[in-house]
Write a protein that holds these residues in place. Sequence first.
Motif, PDB file in Angstrom:
ATOM      1  N   TRP A 148      60.043  36.561  27.611  1.00 40.94           N
ATOM      2  CA  TRP A 148      60.091  37.398  28.801  1.00 40.94           C
ATOM      3  C   TRP A 148      61.197  36.460  29.822  1.00 40.94           C
ATOM      4  N   CYS A 149      60.496  35.216  30.161  1.00 41.07           N
ATOM      5  CA  CYS A 149      61.178  34.429  30.957  1.00 41.07           C
ATOM      6  C   CYS A 149      62.496  33.894  30.568  1.00 41.07           C
ATOM      7  N   ALA A 150      62.592  33.565  29.310  1.00 41.74           N
ATOM      8  CA  ALA A 150      63.790  33.001  28.523  1.00 41.74           C
ATOM      9  C   ALA A 150      64.673  34.045  28.729  1.00 41.74           C
ATOM     10  N   LYS A 151      64.566  35.254  28.446  1.00 45.58           N
ATOM     11  CA  LYS A 151      65.624  36.468  28.463  1.00 45.58           C
ATOM     12  C   LYS A 151      65.908  36.556  30.055  1.00 45.58           C
ATOM     13  N   HIS A 170      68.634  37.443  21.510  1.00 50.03           N
ATOM     14  CA  HIS A 170      67.657  37.197  20.578  1.00 50.03           C
ATOM     15  C   HIS A 170      66.884  36.022  20.497  1.00 50.03           C
ATOM     16  N   ILE A 171      65.507  35.948  20.438  1.00 47.45           N
ATOM     17  CA  ILE A 171      64.952  34.661  20.705  1.00 47.45           C
ATOM     18  C   ILE A 171      64.640  34.086  19.080  1.00 47.45           C
ATOM     19  N   LYS A 172      65.016  33.088  18.761  1.00 50.44           N
ATOM     20  CA  LYS A 172      65.005  32.203  17.619  1.00 50.44           C
ATOM     21  C   LYS A 172      63.498  31.740  17.455  1.00 50.44           C
ATOM     22  N   LEU A 182      63.240  26.558  23.436  1.00 55.78           N
ATOM     23  CA  LEU A 182      63.816  27.401  22.464  1.00 55.78           C
ATOM     24  C   LEU A 182      65.206  27.723  22.438  1.00 55.78           C
ATOM     25  N   ASN A 183      65.705  28.212  21.417  1.00 55.83           N
ATOM     26  CA  ASN A 183      67.092  28.799  21.354  1.00 55.83           C
ATOM     27  C   ASN A 183      67.173  30.400  21.280  1.00 55.83           C
ATOM     28  N   ALA A 184      68.239  30.891  21.822  1.00 56.42           N
ATOM     29  CA  ALA A 184      68.423  32.153  21.822  1.00 56.42           C
ATOM     30  C   ALA A 184      69.749  32.529  21.532  1.00 56.42           C
ATOM     31  N   ILE A 185      70.066  33.568  20.639  1.00 55.56           N
ATOM     32  CA  ILE A 185      71.482  34.088  20.393  1.00 55.56           C
ATOM     33  C   ILE A 185      71.502  35.111  21.542  1.00 55.56           C
ATOM     34  N   VAL A 186      72.748  34.944  22.222  1.00 57.12           N
ATOM     35  CA  VAL A 186      73.317  36.092  23.168  1.00 57.12           C
ATOM     36  C   VAL A 186      74.589  36.633  22.798  1.00 57.12           C
ATOM     37  N   THR A 192      79.604  35.764  20.644  1.00 57.58           N
ATOM     38  CA  THR A 192      78.095  35.433  20.920  1.00 57.58           C
ATOM     39  C   THR A 192      77.987  33.893  21.226  1.00 57.58           C
ATOM     40  N   ARG A 193      76.943  33.629  21.706  1.00 58.01           N
ATOM     41  CA  ARG A 193      76.594  32.214  22.359  1.00 58.01           C
ATOM     42  C   ARG A 193      75.186  31.996  22.052  1.00 58.01           C
ATOM     43  N   GLU A 194      75.044  30.608  21.676  1.00 57.32           N
ATOM     44  CA  GLU A 194      73.721  30.271  21.399  1.00 57.32           C
ATOM     45  C   GLU A 194      73.384  29.409  22.522  1.00 57.32           C
ATOM     46  N   LEU A 195      72.123  29.609  23.433  1.00 56.99           N
ATOM     47  CA  LEU A 195      71.564  29.035  24.497  1.00 56.99           C
ATOM     48  C   LEU A 195      70.418  28.332  24.385  1.00 56.99           C
ATOM     49  N   SER A 196      70.230  27.072  24.869  1.00 57.32           N
ATOM     50  CA  SER A 196      68.918  26.376  24.865  1.00 57.32           C
ATOM     51  C   SER A 196      68.286  26.678  26.232  1.00 57.32           C
TER      52      SER A 196
END
Length: 215
Positions: A148-151, A170-172, A182-186, A192-196
């Motif tokens: 939740w906090c990541a999103k 999307h949490i990996k 963690l990494n997330a695909i946004v 599309t972007r991958e964020l840490s």
Amino acid sequence: MPIVYNKNIDQHSVLAIWKIEETEEELLAGLQLKQHERDIISSLNSGKRLLHWLSTRLLLRTMLNTSEYIDCQFDEHGKPYLVNFDYHISLSHSFDYAAVMISKDHPVGVDIELIKHKIKSIKHKFLSDVELAQKQIGDNTEGLYVAWCAKEAIYKWHGKKGLEFKQHIHIKPFKLKKEGSLNAIVELPNGTRELSVNYFKTKDGYMLGYVAGNS
């Protein structure tokens, strides 16, 4: 003012957390306010909402280390910005804490939440079946709060309406720790972007997630 956490995230970004122990009067004494802000204060009445509003502003003033008036406003998407200072900012608060993140260089996002078991009843609203199948999230209260906090931090980093937690972030798979990343695909409008995202749990049961990076 009890700043309980202060960290340079990178060369340009700082994150600070403040435990709210002051009264409304004590917080007000440290602020310069104009009429539009006093109108906001009047609309909040007393209680936690007002303490949260005041404490994030006072923490922001402390981090910027200025005696000048700070004009903190919100754009049409609800993202906070500073009219007269060249900083990206993100604000969050939960019960007894306020958190502020600032950066000279790039957008930032921060979210702090008190950990409660009731999050299990809403997990399907912000997580996909694929995410819920991850053992570190699934039925794990702390894992759910990390997600939740990541999103929420990513949403604030993006700063525009239309980004859906379940559909676009999307949490990996990650290893759940007291402090980790963690990494997330946004799925953003421009691609599309991958964020840490970094996160940590406090000793008194709060979860915090934050993200910094170019938009």
